[in-house]
Scaffold this motif. Structure first.
Motif, PDB file in Angstrom:
ATOM      1  N   GLY A   1       0.879  -1.284   0.000  1.00 46.83           N
ATOM      2  CA  GLY A   1      -0.003  -0.019  -0.020  1.00 46.83           C
ATOM      3  C   GLY A   1       0.801   1.214  -0.122  1.00 46.83           C
ATOM      4  N   ILE A   2       2.179   1.040   0.233  1.00 49.95           N
ATOM      5  CA  ILE A   2       2.721   2.392   0.146  1.00 49.95           C
ATOM      6  C   ILE A   2       3.619   2.627  -1.259  1.00 49.95           C
ATOM      7  N   THR A   3       3.503   3.585  -1.752  1.00 45.85           N
ATOM      8  CA  THR A   3       3.970   4.150  -3.057  1.00 45.85           C
ATOM      9  C   THR A   3       5.088   5.275  -3.074  1.00 45.85           C
ATOM     10  N   ALA A   4       6.127   4.915  -3.534  1.00 44.89           N
ATOM     11  CA  ALA A   4       6.982   6.020  -3.565  1.00 44.89           C
ATOM     12  C   ALA A   4       7.404   6.399  -5.071  1.00 44.89           C
ATOM     13  N   GLU A   5       7.001   7.550  -5.560  1.00 52.39           N
ATOM     14  CA  GLU A   5       7.387   7.955  -6.917  1.00 52.39           C
ATOM     15  C   GLU A   5       8.673   8.108  -7.256  1.00 52.39           C
ATOM     16  N   ASN A   6       8.949   8.529  -8.463  1.00 50.46           N
ATOM     17  CA  ASN A   6      10.403   8.615  -8.663  1.00 50.46           C
ATOM     18  C   ASN A   6      11.139   9.685  -7.971  1.00 50.46           C
ATOM     19  N   ASP A   7      12.405   9.504  -7.705  1.00 52.83           N
ATOM     20  CA  ASP A   7      13.453  10.200  -7.240  1.00 52.83           C
ATOM     21  C   ASP A   7      13.277  10.643  -5.384  1.00 52.83           C
ATOM     22  N   VAL A   8      12.676   9.572  -4.745  1.00 54.62           N
ATOM     23  CA  VAL A   8      12.137   9.609  -3.493  1.00 54.62           C
ATOM     24  C   VAL A   8      13.459   9.316  -2.818  1.00 54.62           C
ATOM     25  N   PHE A   9      13.651   9.897  -1.757  1.00 55.59           N
ATOM     26  CA  PHE A   9      14.680   9.523  -0.813  1.00 55.59           C
ATOM     27  C   PHE A   9      14.274   9.193   0.749  1.00 55.59           C
ATOM     28  N   ILE A  10      14.319   7.815   0.859  1.00 55.79           N
ATOM     29  CA  ILE A  10      13.897   7.576   2.324  1.00 55.79           C
ATOM     30  C   ILE A  10      15.063   7.096   3.234  1.00 55.79           C
ATOM     31  N   GLY A  11      15.178   7.850   4.115  1.00 57.08           N
ATOM     32  CA  GLY A  11      16.612   7.920   5.262  1.00 57.08           C
ATOM     33  C   GLY A  11      16.280   6.786   6.030  1.00 57.08           C
ATOM     34  N   PRO A  12      17.588   6.336   6.720  1.00 58.67           N
ATOM     35  CA  PRO A  12      17.559   5.267   7.567  1.00 58.67           C
ATOM     36  C   PRO A  12      16.655   5.101   8.650  1.00 58.67           C
ATOM     37  N   ASN A  13      16.266   3.968   8.706  1.00 58.27           N
ATOM     38  CA  ASN A  13      15.151   3.719   9.950  1.00 58.27           C
ATOM     39  C   ASN A  13      13.878   4.434   9.767  1.00 58.27           C
ATOM     40  N   VAL A  14      13.511   4.917   8.715  1.00 59.96           N
ATOM     41  CA  VAL A  14      12.099   5.365   8.300  1.00 59.96           C
ATOM     42  C   VAL A  14      11.236   4.265   8.785  1.00 59.96           C
ATOM     43  N   VAL A  15      10.239   4.762   9.530  1.00 62.67           N
ATOM     44  CA  VAL A  15       9.042   3.778   9.799  1.00 62.67           C
ATOM     45  C   VAL A  15       7.750   4.349   9.099  1.00 62.67           C
ATOM     46  N   PHE A  16       7.260   3.289   8.430  1.00 63.25           N
ATOM     47  CA  PHE A  16       6.165   3.602   7.795  1.00 63.25           C
ATOM     48  C   PHE A  16       4.962   2.655   8.610  1.00 63.25           C
ATOM     49  N   THR A  17       3.722   2.893   8.761  1.00 58.61           N
ATOM     50  CA  THR A  17       2.692   2.016   9.257  1.00 58.61           C
ATOM     51  C   THR A  17       1.641   1.851   8.044  1.00 58.61           C
ATOM     52  N   ASN A  18       0.757   0.872   8.132  1.00 60.41           N
ATOM     53  CA  ASN A  18      -0.455   0.731   7.263  1.00 60.41           C
ATOM     54  C   ASN A  18      -1.488   0.520   8.119  1.00 60.41           C
ATOM     55  N   ASP A  19      -1.821   0.620   9.206  1.00 63.35           N
ATOM     56  CA  ASP A  19      -2.847   0.265  10.116  1.00 63.35           C
ATOM     57  C   ASP A  19      -3.057   1.445  11.177  1.00 63.35           C
ATOM     58  N   ARG A  20      -4.041   2.278  11.101  1.00 57.28           N
ATOM     59  CA  ARG A  20      -4.036   3.265  12.014  1.00 57.28           C
ATOM     60  C   ARG A  20      -4.617   2.908  13.494  1.00 57.28           C
ATOM     61  N   ASN A  21      -5.058   1.616  13.507  1.00 61.81           N
ATOM     62  CA  ASN A  21      -5.372   1.352  15.083  1.00 61.81           C
ATOM     63  C   ASN A  21      -5.125  -0.237  15.209  1.00 61.81           C
ATOM     64  N   PRO A  22      -3.866  -0.710  14.925  1.00 61.03           N
ATOM     65  CA  PRO A  22      -3.807  -2.145  15.039  1.00 61.03           C
ATOM     66  C   PRO A  22      -3.838  -2.736  16.360  1.00 61.03           C
ATOM     67  N   ARG A  23      -4.429  -3.866  16.346  1.00 57.31           N
ATOM     68  CA  ARG A  23      -4.683  -4.848  17.479  1.00 57.31           C
ATOM     69  C   ARG A  23      -4.141  -6.317  16.863  1.00 57.31           C
ATOM     70  N   ALA A  24      -3.549  -6.856  17.894  1.00 62.14           N
ATOM     71  CA  ALA A  24      -2.822  -8.224  17.455  1.00 62.14           C
ATOM     72  C   ALA A  24      -4.163  -9.210  17.151  1.00 62.14           C
ATOM     73  N   GLY A  25      -5.135  -9.049  18.110  1.00 57.22           N
ATOM     74  CA  GLY A  25      -6.263  -9.888  18.103  1.00 57.22           C
ATOM     75  C   GLY A  25      -7.158  -9.696  17.060  1.00 57.22           C
ATOM     76  N   VAL A  26      -7.014  -8.665  16.248  1.00 57.49           N
ATOM     77  CA  VAL A  26      -8.076  -8.105  15.358  1.00 57.49           C
ATOM     78  C   VAL A  26      -7.362  -8.414  13.904  1.00 57.49           C
ATOM     79  N   LYS A  27      -7.831  -9.310  13.170  1.00 56.01           N
ATOM     80  CA  LYS A  27      -7.256  -9.395  11.895  1.00 56.01           C
ATOM     81  C   LYS A  27      -8.160  -8.709  10.636  1.00 56.01           C
ATOM     82  N   LYS A  28      -7.401  -8.030  10.028  1.00 58.01           N
ATOM     83  CA  LYS A  28      -8.021  -7.014   9.017  1.00 58.01           C
ATOM     84  C   LYS A  28      -7.716  -7.531   7.467  1.00 58.01           C
TER      85      LYS A  28
END
Length: 187
Positions: free
Chosen positions: A68-95
């Motif tokens: 679900g992450i799209t980085a277009e051309n010429d993007v710089f993503i520095g060391p240890n950048v953190v992306f998420t894909n779930d605003r309210n994650p729960r281990a017991g709730v499968k989405k």
């Protein structure tokens, strides 16, 4: 023979990797990930199925790029950048796949070391997020943001220099505000 370089200790499962891309030790590229030409993926980078990287994208060490992450051309993503894909994650709730929120990093944007990107936002063209910033909402084109939560402290030129108050860069590019957005004025 492939048209990209993969370190012997990298795990590359995708067949959608552009010419001239370099994938370094202990990186993992899953089947279904799409990576453009002339990219550079550092040690311990992870690119999940469904993630898309354009051409000339740099992903530094220790970055996970999720579905679900799209980085277009010429993007710089520095060391240890953190992306998420779930605003309210729960281990017991499968989405389901369609419940994860997509994130787009537009052309030329830069994310400094240790930036956190909360899912569901767009980072504008040539925007610049300083080290450690926490991005919780859309970042406009050319905006320079810092802090937690990230807030604007000015604008950056396409060349990477901070713009002065007159919105003119030392490289010669000039910018103007149009409808609450910054645009480059043609030469």
């Amino acid at each position: 023979m492939s048209n990209f370089y993969a370190h012997p200790n990298a795990l590359v499962e995708s067949d959608s990797i552009g010419e001239g891309t370099r994938i370094w030790a202990f990186a993992h590229i899953m089947n279904g990930a799409s990576i453009g030409a002339n990219c550079n993926l550092g040690d311990h980078a992870f690119v999940e199925s469904g993630a898309t990287l354009g051409n000339n994208v740099t992903v530094k060490n220790g970055v996970s790029v999720w579905d679900g992450i799209t980085a277009e051309n010429d993007v710089f993503i520095g060391p240890n950048v953190v992306f998420t894909n779930d605003r309210n994650p729960r281990a017991g709730v499968k989405k389901c796949h369609d419940q994860f929120l997509p994130t787009r990093i537009r052309e030329g944007a830069s994310l400094g070391a240790n930036v956190t990107v909360v899912c569901g936002i767009t980072i504008g063209r040539y925007a610049f997020a300083g080290a450690g910033a926490v991005l919780t909402k859309d970042v406009p084109d050319y905006a320079m943001v810092v802090g937690n939560p990230a807030h604007s402290i000015g604008y950056m030129c396409e060349c990477g220099e901070k713009l002065g108050d007159d919105l003119t860069c030392t490289c010669g590019h000039k910018f103007a505000r149009e409808n609450d957005h910054l645009v480059r004025v043609p030469f």
